[in-house]
Design a protein around this motif. Structure first.
Motif, short mmCIF file in Angstrom:
data_model
loop_
_atom_site.label_atom_id
_atom_site.label_comp_id
_atom_site.label_asym_id
_atom_site.label_seq_id
_atom_site.Cartn_x
_atom_site.Cartn_y
_atom_site.Cartn_z
N GLU A 201 2.73 -30.76 -0.42
CA GLU A 201 3.96 -30.03 -0.14
C GLU A 201 3.74 -28.98 0.95
O GLU A 201 4.53 -28.85 1.88
N GLU A 202 2.65 -28.27 0.81
CA GLU A 202 2.36 -27.20 1.76
C GLU A 202 2.23 -27.75 3.19
O GLU A 202 2.75 -27.18 4.13
N THR A 205 5.19 -29.80 6.19
CA THR A 205 6.01 -29.28 7.29
C THR A 205 5.19 -28.99 8.55
O THR A 205 5.73 -28.52 9.55
N ILE A 207 3.61 -29.15 12.01
CA ILE A 207 4.03 -29.86 13.21
C ILE A 207 2.84 -30.13 14.16
O ILE A 207 3.03 -30.53 15.30
N ARG A 208 1.65 -29.84 13.70
CA ARG A 208 0.43 -30.08 14.48
C ARG A 208 0.49 -29.44 15.86
O ARG A 208 0.14 -30.05 16.88
N CYS A 209 0.93 -28.21 15.86
CA CYS A 209 0.97 -27.47 17.13
C CYS A 209 -0.39 -26.87 17.45
O CYS A 209 -0.63 -26.40 18.55
N TYR A 210 -1.27 -26.87 16.46
CA TYR A 210 -2.64 -26.37 16.61
C TYR A 210 -2.73 -24.88 16.93
O TYR A 210 -3.75 -24.43 17.44
N ALA A 211 -1.67 -24.15 16.62
CA ALA A 211 -1.76 -22.69 16.81
C ALA A 211 -2.85 -22.14 15.90
O ALA A 211 -3.60 -21.25 16.28
N VAL A 215 -5.88 -20.16 17.75
CA VAL A 215 -5.92 -18.71 17.58
C VAL A 215 -7.28 -18.27 17.00
O VAL A 215 -7.66 -17.12 17.08
N ALA A 267 -0.34 -17.11 12.64
CA ALA A 267 0.10 -17.85 13.84
C ALA A 267 1.01 -19.02 13.50
O ALA A 267 1.79 -19.45 14.34
N PRO A 269 3.85 -21.26 12.87
CA PRO A 269 5.30 -21.09 12.96
C PRO A 269 6.03 -21.65 11.74
O PRO A 269 7.17 -21.30 11.48
N MET A 270 5.35 -22.51 11.00
CA MET A 270 6.00 -23.13 9.86
C MET A 270 5.65 -22.43 8.55
O MET A 270 5.93 -22.95 7.47
N ALA A 271 5.06 -21.27 8.65
CA ALA A 271 4.73 -20.46 7.48
C ALA A 271 3.89 -21.21 6.44
O ALA A 271 4.10 -21.08 5.24
N ILE A 272 2.93 -21.98 6.93
CA ILE A 272 2.04 -22.70 6.02
C ILE A 272 0.90 -21.76 5.61
O ILE A 272 0.34 -21.06 6.44
N LYS B 31 11.49 -24.29 1.53
CA LYS B 31 10.49 -23.23 1.47
C LYS B 31 11.12 -21.97 2.01
O LYS B 31 12.18 -21.55 1.57
N GLN B 63 8.83 -36.68 16.05
CA GLN B 63 7.47 -36.31 16.44
C GLN B 63 6.54 -37.52 16.51
O GLN B 63 5.65 -37.58 17.35
N CYS B 239 -1.34 -23.34 22.69
CA CYS B 239 -0.95 -24.08 21.49
C CYS B 239 0.35 -24.84 21.76
O CYS B 239 0.86 -24.84 22.87
N GLU B 319 8.51 -17.21 18.02
CA GLU B 319 7.38 -17.84 17.34
C GLU B 319 6.06 -17.82 18.09
O GLU B 319 5.04 -18.18 17.53
#
Ligand code: SF4
Ligand code: SF4
Ligand code: SF4
Ligand code: SF4
Ligand code: SF4
Lengths: 316, 339
Positions: A201-202, A205, A207-211, A215, A267, A269-272, B31, B63, B239, B319
């Motif tokens: 679940e976590e 979401t 998006i594999r932006c790799y932030a 970071v 970092a 963006p999807m609050a994971i 969420k 995606q 990123c 963001e």
């Protein structure tokens, strides 16, 4: 805190003037409330841009890795620990860096404030005396800072930089009575199936932006395993199985090196919540090797060396 | 143009009605964010949000997308095309900036010799039900890009929250047809329409973040080798946040997944984006990559299509993990003296 800001500017100015460094990396005011942004100062007249406050959350050690010039860097406890880890791993020549250590009282997690305000936008925020005053269209609330710090800061046990060349202000008392592995324990108490569901679940979401990777000062590989295409090691799609492999391998790669600076979680963006995964690896390292990363310049990370007394119960 | 209204409490009934013949996609609280997802009967559309975390582009440009499948044998290969998606879709609650982004994407992906059929096929079957913004965020700068908080570009219908009900305005024939089928909608009263107009002009005035773009494209023409890029890229992490969350960014990579040819989102900010098979990378550092992003949005696209490739949604502003604010970048370019 204001004194800290003045001291940082003074130190920076002196370092630049005396040509001890070519560049100072610190923080400047950001463009949004409760935000600062990394600041790169080469000229004396820009020193006044430097700020210090409870929103100085970026992990600036990231920018020291790979720098050729001599740099002075503003470092909180966790930032300084990461400089130590990278120095031990030969990624930062220690003599090239002047660590401007700042005893840290924790940084604010603006996502917690957003959640608290349930959809109201913060237009202005002032942090003073342990309180955060936030204002927006038709509202004004005062929040206690201690409830809105990043999770990592809540349980931080190394607020004073373990390595530094200049220390700003006085060292803070170190102890914390909070259980830093509380989140991990609650994960551990779940069954395997429940944990699997939780992570599914976590991470669904993501998006594999790799932030979270980019970071992190520890992710300094010239070519990350996820980017390699000759050969391709792992899938690059956002199919959950591919995403999970990325996260599991990343957690392995930072095991015994991660200092729980919290930058990856901030970092995202999807609050994971990436913290619980890396925190588990931190706990394992502590239990098995009695090791905490980044506390000095001598000790090599346990996974980087072999000792006869290492626990080897897996060899049957 | 027709005006209708619907009581807020009846909105789910409208969604249900639409779902009879269409796949309905709308914002949903998940969420701690709001994302646009396929609406199933048990979850309800949430129209009480600033903007969705992710833009609607992913409905048409997912995606990960399988382009085709193939089977290979010793001397032969057989290609199995992915079935075209013919299902009709209705996107509900699309903000004006995002709806404008679809218009820009349509232009970009349908021009020239090679059209993006995967995108266009899905796009053709979609009806856009927009939602005007009564409370723009401090990071919204749509009005600087030619948009507006109650803009209708790219929409078939426009909804506006007027307290207890939504005012519905038809924009295209397609939108009108969609409404025709729902007989129980009330005609809007004059007072409702007036109220909507007032809210629109208030919202327009509430967009306080302004960026002047008048000379930016021209300046960029002369700035390819400007030392500015060295400064601006210093803090960038490379990123995918700003590009993946951008409603107009649509670069992709193509790869093999077993016997499938798939495409995935890619970002000009990634190290490997321009990396060539030989090992040569024409954009070896953050400087070239940041320049590409800014140039594409505010120079190349302007030259090719007469508009900026940014709609001012502010997602990248909010963001970016290091608060590298694109509005600041544009302002700095604007203020720069160039030869
Ligand atoms: S930052 Fe968040 S969304 Fe991006 S790759 Fe990491 S976990 Fe996924
Ligand atoms: S993995 Fe996350 S918490 Fe650990 S050092 Fe890297 S950025 Fe910090
Ligand atoms: S989101 Fe920010 S840090 Fe990431 S690539 Fe974009 S500008 Fe750079
Ligand atoms: S560049 Fe930023 S503000 Fe412009 S459309 Fe993309 S995400 Fe929105
Ligand atoms: S940028 Fe404009 S259209 Fe987009 S959400 Fe903000 S006010 Fe609405």
């Amino acid at each position: 805190m204001e004194n800290f800001e003045d001291s940082i500017r003074e130190v920076a100015e002196k370092l630049l003037r005396d040509k001890k460094v070519d560049l100072i990396i610190g923080y400047e005011q950001g463009t949004l409330p409760l935000r600062t942004t990394p600041c790169f100062v080469e000229k004396l007249e820009d020193v006044k841009k430097l700020v210090w406050n409870a929103s100085c959350d970026a992990n600036l050690s990231k920018y020291v890795v790979g720098k050729k010039e001599k740099v002075g860097v503003v470092a909180k406890g966790c930032d300084a620990r990461l400089i130590a880890v990278c120095a031990v791993e030969n990624q930062i020549p220690r003599e090239n860096v002047v660590v401007i250590g700042v005893p840290c009282q924790g940084v604010i997690d603006r996502k917690k404030i957003e959640a608290k305000l349930e959809g109201k936008e913060v237009l202005e925020a002032v942090v003073k005396d342990e309180q955060i005053k936030v204002e927006g269209e038709g509202f004004e609330v005062v929040l206690p800072k201690k409830d809105f710090l990043c999770d990592s800061c809540h349980t931080c046990r190394h607020r004073n930089p373990p390595i530094y060349d200049v220390l700003i202000g006085e060292k803070l008392p170190q102890s914390t009575d909070k259980n830093e592995f509380a989140e991990v324990s609650s994960l551990e108490s779940k069954s395997t199936e429940e944990r699997w569901e939780h992570f599914k679940e976590e991470l669904s979401t993501c998006i594999r932006c790799y932030a979270c990777r980019n970071v992190c000062p520890l992710c300094y590989c010239k070519m990350c395993f996820v980017d390699q295409s000759m050969p391709t090691w792992f899938g690059k799609t956002n199919d959950l199985s591919d995403t999970m492999i990325y996260h599991i391998v990343r957690a392995f790669h930072v095991a015994g090196r991660c200092v729980d600076c919290g930058a990856c979680t901030r970092a995202c963006p999807m609050a994971i919540n990436l913290r619980e995964l890396v925190k588990k690896t931190e706990k394992i390292m502590k239990e098995r090797y009695n090791y905490e990363a980044g506390l000095g310049l001598e000790e090599v990370p346990p996974l980087g060396e072999f000792k006869m007394e290492d626990s080897q119960e897996f060899i049957k | 143009m027709k005006w209708k209204t619907i009581e807020k409490r009846n909105f789910s009934a409208l969604v249900e009605e639409l779902a009879k013949e269409n796949e309905v996609i709308g914002p949903l609280k998940e969420k701690n964010t709001v994302t646009s997802v396929r609406i199933t009967s048990e979850n309800e559309v949430c129209l009480d949000f600033w903007n969705t975390k992710k833009p609607p582009k992913e409905v048409f440009f997912p995606q990960t997308e399988t382009l085709f499948t193939y089977r290979t044998s010793k001397n032969d290969a057989e290609i199995i095309e992915s079935p075209a998606i013919r299902k009709k879709m209705v996107l509900v609650g699309v903000r004006p900036c995002d709806s404008r982004s679809l218009v820009l994407l349509d232009k970009f992906l349908s021009s020239g010799e090679h059209k993006d059929v995967y995108y266009l096929e899905k796009r053709k079957n979609a009806t856009i039900v927009g939602l005007a913004c009564n409370h723009p965020l401090s990071t919204c700068f749509c009005t600087s890009l030619g948009g507006s908080p109650s803009g209708k570009e790219g929409m078939d219908l426009l909804l506006q929250d007027i307290n207890d009900k939504y005012l519905i305005q038809t924009v295209t024939e397609k939108g009108e047809k969609l409404l025709e089928k729902i007989s129980w909608l009330k005609d809007a009263k004059k007072a409702d329409i007036e109220k909507g107009k007032k809210l629109s002009s208030d919202a327009e005035a509430a967009v306080r973040s302004k960026v002047s773009l008048s000379d930016v494209s021209e300046k960029l023409d002369k700035m390819f080798d400007d030392p500015f890029w060295d400064q601006i890229c210093q803090k960038c992490l490379g990123c995918g946040v700003c590009t993946f969350l951008c409603p107009t960014c649509c670069c992709f990579d193509v790869l093999e997944e077993g016997e499938e040819r798939v495409r995935i989102w890619d970002s000009c900010q990634f190290l490997c984006f321009a990396l060539q098979g030989s090992g040569h990378n024409p954009r070896p550092s953050g400087k070239e990559r940041m320049r590409q992003r800014i140039m594409h949005k505010f120079n190349y696209f302007v030259k090719n299509y007469g508009k900026s490739f940014c709609v001012g949604c502010g997602r990248c502003v909010q963001e970016c993990p290091v608060n590298l604010d694109i509005r600041d970048v544009v302002k700095t370019i604007s203020a720069r003296k160039v030869e």
